[in-house]
Design a protein around this motif. Structure first.
Motif, short mmCIF file in Angstrom:
data_model
loop_
_atom_site.label_atom_id
_atom_site.label_comp_id
_atom_site.label_asym_id
_atom_site.label_seq_id
_atom_site.Cartn_x
_atom_site.Cartn_y
_atom_site.Cartn_z
N THR A 2 0.72 -1.27 -0.37
CA THR A 2 -0.62 0.20 0.11
C THR A 2 0.67 1.62 -0.06
OG1 THR A 2 -1.68 -1.22 1.64
CG2 THR A 2 -1.40 1.00 1.27
N SER A 3 -0.13 2.28 -0.92
CA SER A 3 1.40 3.60 -0.64
C SER A 3 0.35 4.78 0.03
CB SER A 3 1.59 3.65 -2.01
OG SER A 3 1.42 3.68 -3.49
N SER A 4 1.16 6.10 0.05
CA SER A 4 0.88 6.78 1.60
C SER A 4 0.58 7.77 0.47
CB SER A 4 1.68 7.06 1.92
OG SER A 4 1.85 5.94 3.11
N VAL A 5 -0.69 8.59 0.21
CA VAL A 5 -1.16 9.96 -0.19
C VAL A 5 -0.22 10.74 0.92
CG1 VAL A 5 -2.36 11.63 -1.59
CG2 VAL A 5 -2.98 9.29 -1.49
N ALA A 18 6.49 5.94 -1.25
CA ALA A 18 6.18 4.43 -0.60
C ALA A 18 5.66 4.60 1.09
CB ALA A 18 7.88 3.94 -0.85
N PRO A 19 5.56 4.29 1.84
CA PRO A 19 5.08 4.29 3.15
C PRO A 19 6.41 4.39 4.02
CG PRO A 19 3.87 2.55 2.81
CD PRO A 19 4.55 3.18 1.54
N PRO A 20 6.99 5.39 4.64
CA PRO A 20 8.56 5.14 5.65
C PRO A 20 8.43 3.79 6.59
CG PRO A 20 6.98 7.28 6.37
CD PRO A 20 6.42 6.36 5.33
N GLY A 127 0.34 12.12 8.90
CA GLY A 127 -0.42 12.08 8.89
C GLY A 127 -1.19 10.62 8.67
N PHE A 128 -2.13 10.21 8.61
CA PHE A 128 -2.90 8.36 8.78
C PHE A 128 -3.03 7.74 8.05
CE2 PHE A 128 -4.24 10.89 12.46
CZ PHE A 128 -3.40 11.00 12.85
N SER A 129 -2.14 8.59 6.65
CA SER A 129 -2.52 8.24 4.65
C SER A 129 -1.19 6.69 4.66
CB SER A 129 -1.75 8.45 3.50
OG SER A 129 -2.14 7.60 2.58
N SER A 344 -10.01 3.34 -3.45
CA SER A 344 -8.33 2.45 -2.54
C SER A 344 -7.65 3.41 -2.98
CB SER A 344 -7.86 1.77 -4.04
OG SER A 344 -7.93 1.75 -5.01
N VAL A 345 -6.04 3.63 -2.52
CA VAL A 345 -5.09 4.36 -2.07
C VAL A 345 -5.23 5.16 -3.66
CG1 VAL A 345 -2.69 4.54 -1.68
CG2 VAL A 345 -5.03 3.24 -0.07
N ASP A 346 -4.56 3.92 -4.03
CA ASP A 346 -4.26 5.15 -5.86
C ASP A 346 -5.45 5.69 -7.05
OD1 ASP A 346 -2.15 3.09 -5.20
OD2 ASP A 346 -2.59 1.65 -6.81
#
Ligand code: BGC
Length: 367
Positions: A2-5, A18-20, A127-129, A344-346
């Motif tokens: 899952t990616s982050s925005v 890419a999420p940390p 934040g929480f994305s 979805s995130v995408d």
């Protein structure tokens, strides 16, 4: 994965990153997994500004502040929650140095001046994305599983809960129990998420609500107004010039459009001892001409109060979650319909910049 925005300095367009990586929780910490994330006008404002308030040392801000999450793992010494618990995280937190402040009179967090707090996903903290993140239990509000489908709306509802609770407290202080004996007549301006949140917290108190909007009476959002047992009045037809403001006016106006023309017109319908609360604003206010002196004159002669409010106290988040439980039998279906799109995130990037014409709340679903 899952990616982050994220919002980047200098860019109006959100990007997928890419999420940390997330470490296991340390002592007193909790690791949570985002399940649902609401997109709100503040996210769009941050992007439009092209200057997000990024965490120190970061060129971007991970967005997302309206979140439903599940506790995945708890660190040593955590006793308040356990893996599997559903939670809604607080947005605003005091800055570290403010913890040592001896000023205990003013409520810390939502009442502190700009600069003394961070807001996850808005001011100086990511934040929480994120598929997973670390937090402390004192910033997590427990969610009853029966409202799993609507708890992502708790944060915006808590913002309107604070607006109404503060109005109530002010009126109790100067009018005694008048609002308990005689329900205030409420006008909510706007048809966005904060406006519907305002309607919910007023209907939960049993107060009669009129909502004002631009949409045609046969539109989806106007229909939602009726589903909450509120009256609908709309632009073009509604005559703001009331013959008798005491008889036909309002005791509480929750201004949720952020539009100065609407606000000025609404202010003209405030009955004696009424209170008008500013819940919405525009990020780039423009100079314009209004007869402010008229509002001042009426405000003095009729003992009006104008109140600005932002964010929420812990009690407001608690009550927002309670409203979602208590109003479920009556308004559960209407509340669910406030989520007008799930993506979805995408698929979410377009929604971070645009609103759908009859949309209320877009929610991002994390797997
Ligand atoms: C959030 C609040 C926040 C405010 C100002 C709103 O969108 O819901 O929690 O305090 O923005 O940043």
């Amino acid at each position: 994965m899952t990616s982050s925005v994220a919002a980047f300095t200098g860019a109006a367009v959100p990007k997928l990153i890419a999420p940390p990586p997330v470490e296991p929780p340390g002592p007193g910490e909790v690791r949570c997994k985002t399940l649902l994330l609401g997109i709100c006008g503040t996210d769009r404002d941050i992007l439009e500004s092209t200057s997000p308030a990024c965490p120190v040392g970061s060129g971007f801000l991970v967005l997302g502040h309206e979140c439903l999450a599940r506790v995945e793992q708890v660190g040593p010494e955590v006793t308040d929650c356990e893996p599997g618990d559903l939670v809604v995280p607080a947005v605003r937190r005091p800055r570290q140095q403010d913890n040592e402040s001896s000023d205990q009179i003013r409520r810390r967090v939502d009442m502190v001046p700009w600069g003394n707090y961070v807001e996850r996903g808005i001011v100086a903290e990511h934040g929480f994305s994120l598929p997973a993140w670390i937090d402390r239990p004192e910033f997590l509000f427990p969610v009853s599983p029966e409202i799993k489908d609507t708890a992502v709306l708790a944060e915006p509802i808590s913002v309107s809960e604070k607006a109404v609770r503060e109005a109530e407290q002010i009126q109790n202080a100067r009018l005694g129990d008048e609002w308990q004996r005689q329900a205030p007549r409420v006008l909510v301006t706007g048809l966005g998420p904060i406006a519907f949140a305002a309607a919910i917290v007023c209907r939960a108190r049993g107060w009669p609500v009129t909502m004002y909007g631009r949409d045609d009476p046969d539109s989806f959002r106007a229909g939602l107004v009726t589903s909450f047992d509120c009256d609908y009045v709309h632009e073009g037809v509604y005559d703001w010039a009331l013959a008798d403001v005491e008889e036909d006016g309002f005791d509480l106006i929750l201004e949720c459009t952020g539009n100065d023309v609407v606000m000025m017109q609404a202010a003209g319908t405030l009955a004696s001892c009424g209170i008008l609360v500013w819940e919405g604003s525009t990020r780039l206010p423009q100079p314009c001409q209004h007869n402010v002196a008229e509002i001042m004159r009426a405000g003095i002669l009729r003992n009006h109060v104008y109140l600005g409010t932002v964010n929420n106290a812990p009690v407001d988040m608690g009550r927002a979650l309670e409203h979602l439980v208590s109003q479920r039998p009556r308004y559960g279906s209407a509340i669910r319909q406030l989520v007008t799109r799930q993506v979805s995130v995408d698929e979410s990037l377009w929604h971070y910049q645009n609103r759908e014409p009859q949309g209320v709340k877009t929610v991002v679903v994390f797997d």
